[in-house]
Design a protein around this motif. Structure first.
Motif, PDB file in Angstrom:
ATOM      1  N   SER A 150       0.829  -1.207   0.000  1.00 44.25           N
ATOM      2  CA  SER A 150       0.000   0.000   0.000  1.00 44.25           C
ATOM      3  C   SER A 150       0.867   1.262   0.000  1.00 44.25           C
ATOM      4  O   SER A 150       0.555   2.255  -0.666  1.00 44.25           O
ATOM      5  CB  SER A 150      -0.930  -0.006   1.212  1.00 44.25           C
ATOM      6  N   ARG A 151       1.979   1.213   0.736  1.00 44.78           N
ATOM      7  CA  ARG A 151       2.891   2.355   0.735  1.00 44.78           C
ATOM      8  C   ARG A 151       3.539   2.531  -0.626  1.00 44.78           C
ATOM      9  O   ARG A 151       3.723   3.665  -1.101  1.00 44.78           O
ATOM     10  CB  ARG A 151       3.954   2.174   1.798  1.00 44.78           C
ATOM     11  N   ALA A 152       3.896   1.438  -1.281  1.00 44.22           N
ATOM     12  CA  ALA A 152       4.509   1.524  -2.600  1.00 44.22           C
ATOM     13  C   ALA A 152       3.523   2.092  -3.619  1.00 44.22           C
ATOM     14  O   ALA A 152       3.886   2.903  -4.479  1.00 44.22           O
ATOM     15  CB  ALA A 152       5.005   0.146  -3.034  1.00 44.22           C
ATOM     16  N   ALA A 153       2.269   1.695  -3.533  1.00 46.08           N
ATOM     17  CA  ALA A 153       1.266   2.214  -4.461  1.00 46.08           C
ATOM     18  C   ALA A 153       1.044   3.712  -4.246  1.00 46.08           C
ATOM     19  O   ALA A 153       0.929   4.480  -5.206  1.00 46.08           O
ATOM     20  CB  ALA A 153      -0.044   1.446  -4.286  1.00 46.08           C
ATOM     21  N   ALA A 154       0.996   4.107  -2.977  1.00 46.57           N
ATOM     22  CA  ALA A 154       0.823   5.538  -2.684  1.00 46.57           C
ATOM     23  C   ALA A 154       2.024   6.340  -3.175  1.00 46.57           C
ATOM     24  O   ALA A 154       1.878   7.448  -3.703  1.00 46.57           O
ATOM     25  CB  ALA A 154       0.620   5.752  -1.188  1.00 46.57           C
ATOM     26  N   ALA A 155       3.235   5.782  -3.019  1.00 50.51           N
ATOM     27  CA  ALA A 155       4.435   6.474  -3.492  1.00 50.51           C
ATOM     28  C   ALA A 155       4.430   6.613  -5.000  1.00 50.51           C
ATOM     29  O   ALA A 155       4.867   7.628  -5.555  1.00 50.51           O
ATOM     30  CB  ALA A 155       5.680   5.734  -3.019  1.00 50.51           C
TER      31      ALA A 155
END
Length: 388
Positions: A33-38
């Motif tokens: 989820s953090r990678a997608a937001a980044a």
């Protein structure tokens, strides 16, 4: 309490508080989820997403972390080719704050300039404003008011014409006088374009006043030109007043306790003088003098009248400032008990010894610059003899 990161029975201490330790599956989901937001953030801002920090995780979670980092870079590269999504970015409130901060930075950019550089900028701004005022109705109102109290106004126009003829060629004007020369030419066009009003009976009784013989121009209460936009507009009007008084024998004199070092440099560059002490308005006049008192208190004007309390001195005095009728109406109603009453001013108004010509501002866009302004004369009429 155990240090952060220590585990006890499946719990981890974070920030001094105990939280359940995440399973490898939960950690992997969180990193994804953090990678997608980044990736989305990189597409919107155009910046590469930061590499996720692989903390002390299990072997499976660490591998997932590296996989998600590579996947995030691929997603960012693909998303960077897409247009920003509508609705993304700062909120309207945030954008407003950013804009206000930008204005504040521009406003305070002068802090990096020397006082001389700030003064140069303010001089240019004031001269530009005076050029704007030449085309505004408030200046036409001032010229019309001067015509009404002076039946010899053509002598002023003739002087401007002769002044313009002597300096009509720009080769006779250095850089500091180019603006003055242009003012002369535009002022004579302005005066010739206005029709000459017929003098009233009161003006005929007080027809000794003539603008061409005014020798001094004094201004109290201008405020700080450096800090106030209103003060800059009022100073620009003072420049035009100086051009309308061809008989001036001394530079315009000003005083305000709010003057800063930059203000004094500005006035010096404009050919004006700063009074060295606070006269509190108590300046006796011995030659025809115009006082410009923009929005000054009634007590200051009353001090000026008290210092010239004789028919001879008052007959050489003209005041451009707040309407005396407004002062009279203000003191007719309730007022603060600690406020000093302008007795001299009110006495002259009640005795009918004041010739007041309103100078309407025609809803000038700088609200408090020229509102409630009037031109006042005190001629040696019978009413003035009684008032004295």
């Amino acid at each position: 309490m155990a240090p952060a990161g220590d585990t006890q029975d499946g719990w981890v201490v974070v920030g001094g508080k105990g939280r359940p330790r995440k399973t490898p599956e939960q950690q992997q989901k969180h990193l994804k989820s953090r990678a997608a937001a980044a990736a989305v953030l990189a597409a919107v801002t155009g910046r590469a997403p930061p590499a996720p920090a692989c903390q002390q995780l299990s072997d499976g979670a660490t591998a997932a972390c590296h996989m998600d980092a590579a996947e995030a870079q691929q997603n960012a590269a693909a998303a960077s080719q897409l247009s920003p999504l509508p609705g993304w970015g700062p909120s309207p409130e945030r954008e407003w704050k950013i804009a206000q901060r930008s204005k504040s930075k521009k406003k305070h950019a002068s802090f990096n300039l020397t006082p001389e550089q700030q003064a140069d900028q303010l001089v240019q701004q004031t001269q530009d404003i005076s050029q704007q005022l030449l085309k505004r109705e408030v200046f036409r109102s001032l010229v019309a008011a001067m015509h009404k109290v002076d039946s010899h106004t053509p002598s002023v126009a003739n002087h401007l014409k002769s002044s313009g003829s002597t300096i009509s060629s720009d080769q006779h004007c250095d850089a500091n006088h180019q603006h003055s020369c242009q003012c002369h030419r535009q002022l004579q066009q302005q005066i010739y374009a206005d029709p000459q009003p017929q003098p009233t009976q009161q003006q005929q009784q007080c027809e000794q006043w003539c603008w061409s013989v005014v020798q001094q121009l004094v201004c109290y209460g201008l405020g700080s030109v450096e800090d106030s936009r209103v003060s800059r507009y009022q100073l620009a009007l003072l420049l035009l007043q100086r051009q309308l008084l061809p008989g001036l024998k001394h530079p315009a004199q000003l005083f305000d306790p709010a003057f800063t070092q930059v203000d004094k440099l500005v006035l010096h560059q404009l050919g004006m003088q700063v009074v060295g002490r606070n006269e509190e308005g108590r300046r006796p006049v011995h030659v025809p003098t115009l006082f410009y008192l923009p929005h000054c208190e009634g007590t200051l004007c009353d001090n000026l009248l008290d210092a010239n309390w004789s028919p001879q001195q008052l007959s050489q005095l003209a005041i451009l400032g707040n309407s005396f009728s407004t002062y009279q109406a203000r003191w007719a109603g309730p007022h603060q008990p600690n406020t000093r009453r302008p007795d001299k001013l009110l006495h002259l108004v009640e005795a009918g010894a004041v010739l007041e010509v309103p100078v309407p501002d025609h809803n000038f866009h700088v609200t408090s610059a020229f509102n409630d302004m009037g031109l006042h004369l005190f001629q040696p009429c019978n009413t003035l003899q009684h008032a004295s």
